[in-house]
Design an enzyme around this catalytic site. Structure first.
Site, PDB file in Angstrom:
ATOM      1  N   CYS A 179       0.817  -1.193  -0.057  1.00 46.66           N
ATOM      2  CA  CYS A 179       0.135  -0.095   0.194  1.00 46.66           C
ATOM      3  C   CYS A 179       0.720   1.376  -0.129  1.00 46.66           C
ATOM      4  O   CYS A 179       0.182   2.344  -0.068  1.00 46.66           O
ATOM      5  CB  CYS A 179      -0.991   0.095   1.162  1.00 46.66           C
ATOM      6  SG  CYS A 179      -1.591  -1.487   1.439  1.00 46.66           S
ATOM      7  N   HIS A 319      -3.473   8.051   5.533  1.00 47.94           N
ATOM      8  CA  HIS A 319      -3.663   6.872   5.039  1.00 47.94           C
ATOM      9  C   HIS A 319      -5.041   6.443   5.192  1.00 47.94           C
ATOM     10  O   HIS A 319      -5.580   5.949   4.076  1.00 47.94           O
ATOM     11  CB  HIS A 319      -2.579   5.966   5.806  1.00 47.94           C
ATOM     12  CG  HIS A 319      -2.469   4.801   4.995  1.00 47.94           C
ATOM     13  ND1 HIS A 319      -2.249   4.462   3.366  1.00 47.94           N
ATOM     14  CD2 HIS A 319      -2.727   3.431   5.468  1.00 47.94           C
ATOM     15  CE1 HIS A 319      -2.284   3.079   3.254  1.00 47.94           C
ATOM     16  NE2 HIS A 319      -2.369   2.543   4.443  1.00 47.94           N
ATOM     17  N   GLU A 330      -2.400   5.947  13.185  1.00 41.86           N
ATOM     18  CA  GLU A 330      -2.182   7.190  12.422  1.00 41.86           C
ATOM     19  C   GLU A 330      -2.587   8.280  13.362  1.00 41.86           C
ATOM     20  O   GLU A 330      -1.961   9.050  13.355  1.00 41.86           O
ATOM     21  CB  GLU A 330      -2.954   7.069  11.258  1.00 41.86           C
ATOM     22  CG  GLU A 330      -2.499   8.151   9.964  1.00 41.86           C
ATOM     23  CD  GLU A 330      -2.932   7.894   8.590  1.00 41.86           C
ATOM     24  OE1 GLU A 330      -2.564   8.811   7.859  1.00 41.86           O
ATOM     25  OE2 GLU A 330      -3.813   7.189   8.453  1.00 41.86           O
ATOM     26  N   LYS A 351      -9.903   7.748   0.901  1.00 39.57           N
ATOM     27  CA  LYS A 351     -10.361   6.438   0.754  1.00 39.57           C
ATOM     28  C   LYS A 351     -11.685   6.426   1.342  1.00 39.57           C
ATOM     29  O   LYS A 351     -12.174   5.274   0.975  1.00 39.57           O
ATOM     30  CB  LYS A 351      -9.509   5.346   1.629  1.00 39.57           C
ATOM     31  CG  LYS A 351      -8.023   5.334   1.045  1.00 39.57           C
ATOM     32  CD  LYS A 351      -7.235   4.361   1.966  1.00 39.57           C
ATOM     33  CE  LYS A 351      -5.785   3.828   1.540  1.00 39.57           C
ATOM     34  NZ  LYS A 351      -4.935   5.356   1.976  1.00 39.57           N
ATOM     35  N   HIS A 356      -9.380   1.811  -1.254  1.00 44.05           N
ATOM     36  CA  HIS A 356      -8.093   1.447  -1.156  1.00 44.05           C
ATOM     37  C   HIS A 356      -7.587   0.883  -2.231  1.00 44.05           C
ATOM     38  O   HIS A 356      -7.809  -0.253  -2.672  1.00 44.05           O
ATOM     39  CB  HIS A 356      -7.698   0.589   0.207  1.00 44.05           C
ATOM     40  CG  HIS A 356      -6.418   0.836   0.273  1.00 44.05           C
ATOM     41  ND1 HIS A 356      -5.289   1.105  -0.418  1.00 44.05           N
ATOM     42  CD2 HIS A 356      -5.666   0.348   1.625  1.00 44.05           C
ATOM     43  CE1 HIS A 356      -4.018   0.855   0.430  1.00 44.05           C
ATOM     44  NE2 HIS A 356      -4.376   0.514   1.495  1.00 44.05           N
ATOM     45  N   PHE A 415       1.120  -2.825   4.320  1.00 39.98           N
ATOM     46  CA  PHE A 415       1.473  -4.274   4.707  1.00 39.98           C
ATOM     47  C   PHE A 415       2.871  -4.625   4.704  1.00 39.98           C
ATOM     48  O   PHE A 415       3.640  -4.180   3.627  1.00 39.98           O
ATOM     49  CB  PHE A 415       0.867  -5.209   4.120  1.00 39.98           C
ATOM     50  CG  PHE A 415      -0.803  -5.427   4.334  1.00 39.98           C
ATOM     51  CD1 PHE A 415      -1.352  -4.508   5.317  1.00 39.98           C
ATOM     52  CD2 PHE A 415      -1.543  -6.579   4.021  1.00 39.98           C
ATOM     53  CE1 PHE A 415      -2.632  -4.539   5.662  1.00 39.98           C
ATOM     54  CE2 PHE A 415      -2.859  -6.412   4.248  1.00 39.98           C
ATOM     55  CZ  PHE A 415      -3.315  -5.623   5.177  1.00 39.98           C
TER      56      PHE A 415
END
Length: 429
Positions: A179, A319, A330, A351, A356, A415
């Site tokens: 990502c 994110h 976050e 998002k 995503h 990830f």
């Protein structure tokens, strides 16, 4: 003195539009792209919805599109977005030596022949058994697979097509940091320009995982929302009731260029890339560090790289995945880096509307961030209905907001624990 890097072109193929203008207008309007999966029959899956690119035709973007008919959609999206970016930068038809113009793409796996894999395995499984005869399955699969098409599954394929199609024979690379891949590609491409390895880099990402194996894999990880009764409200970053992200697809490419090179040809400068931070959580493969350890360091690195104070940042494009673990970590990281100022700082998640886009997420969100910088309008976080006490910042809920600022920070966390922060700044000469 370090060479300065500016952005002179942008291109995008997204679930919310096939151009930068369409995408940003949809974001400002708070429109969602999420709906039932149309790419395959997903009725038996735990998650039956996604954020898909709609009505895409490569021939609308590439003159000789037919020669790419056997390519995967990740390559096709990349080609369309790449051509847009080069046209926007005025570099598509530039003649002469292009050896200092390169490609750096964040990408993931390409197309898959799911039907061949599953039917071959099924036929090689004796009645009443749960294990296939692997030798027989492999023999059946070998007959069904097409060699050139299988090569399209390689992660480097889109990068190669971009370089070949547009004659970019300078530095060439691709990265697969999930990502965070497209943001890392941009940061590393900028470093190549700063260190005089190139003058121009076409950088970004392209990805589609809306496939049976992609959906089932993320379902097994319990990462996807299963709000099948209300797909449009499923992506709800920072909301107390969030239950996972919504998978999307698409591509974004930007043209990074050394400042003097851009000025010499009279290029339109969108923004300057001033900050880049890159760290690893070194914690878990699928979960961020709960205190945002890596995220804290990468945001701090980006600020240092840009020579900015935390209070210089006017907006953060988070994110913001809509997972319990990411959004709380976050938020904690932003508070750690920005202190009391964090509560005065607009933070929103693209998002919530886009889903995503995995390897393409970072670049598309940076493009949205730069449009917000130019237009003075911050897109909202939609579907934020139930405040989470742990997530207590200003997430610009529901409606876009007019905000004038000079510097924007965009976060991408992947990830594997990869963390990237990019800072784009208004160009001031």
């Amino acid at each position: 003195m370090r060479r300065r890097v500016v952005i002179t072109g942008m291109g995008v193929i997204s679930p919310l539009g096939h151009s930068v203008g369409e995408l940003f207008a949809a974001q400002v309007a708070g429109r969602t792209a999420v709906g039932p999966i149309a790419h395959f029959d997903a009725r038996t899956f735990p998650t039956t919805f996604a954020s898909e690119v709609k009505d895409f035709d490569l021939a609308k973007f590439i003159p000789d599109a037919d020669k790419f008919r056997n390519c995967g959609v990740n390559t096709k999206y990349a080609l369309a977005a790449g051509r847009q970016a080069l046209v926007d930068a005025g570099l598509l038809e530039v003649k002469g030596d292009r050896s200092r113009m390169g490609v750096y793409l964040g990408s993931g796996e390409g197309q898959e022949n799911f039907e061949a894999l599953t039917t071959s395995t099924s036929k090689a499984t004796p009645t009443g058994e749960r294990t296939a005869n692997l030798r027989e399955a492999a023999a059946l699969l070998l007959k069904r697979l097409n060699g050139p098409q299988e090569a399209e599954a390689e992660m480097y394929a889109p990068s190669g097509y971009l370089a070949d199609t547009f004659g970019l024979d300078g530095p060439f690379a691709s990265c697969q940091t999930a990502c965070a891949a497209s943001s890392q590609a941009i940061g590393e491409a900028a470093e190549m320009i700063r260190t005089n390895e190139a003058d121009v880099m076409l950088a970004g990402g392209s990805h589609s995982m809306i496939t049976p194996t992609g959906i089932s894999g993320f379902n097994r990880l319990t990462a996807l929302s299963q709000r099948n009764d209300s797909p449009k409200t499923a992506s709800r970053p920072f909301d107390l009731t969030r239950d996972g992200f919504v998978i999307g697809e698409g591509a974004g490419l930007i043209v990074l260029e050394e400042l003097e090179h851009a000025k010499a040809r009279g290029a339109n400068i969108v923004a300057e890339l001033t900050g880049y931070g890159s760290t690893a959580d070194a914690f878990r493969m699928t979960d961020p560090h709960p205190e945002g350890r890596g995220a804290i360091r990468c945001m701090a690195e980006a600020l240092t790289d840009a020579g900015l104070n935390p209070t210089d940042i006017g907006y953060i494009n988070a994110h913001g995945t809509s997972t319990q673990a990411n959004d709380s970590a976050e938020t904690a990281a932003i508070k750690s880096v920005f202190g009391d100022y964090a509560y005065k700082l607009p933070v929103s998640s693209s998002k919530s509307m886009l889903g995503h886009l995995i390897a393409a997420a970072g670049v598309v969100e940076l493009i949205i961030s730069m449009m917000a910088l130019q237009k003075g309008v911050v897109p909202p976080t939609i579907n934020l209905e139930t405040p989470d006490p742990v997530c207590d910042l200003d997430y610009v809920p529901h409606q876009a907001r007019e905000v004038r600022f000079k510097h924007v920070l965009s976060n991408s966390f992947g990830f594997g624990g990869q963390n990237i922060a990019l800072i784009a700044s208004a160009f001031r000469g």
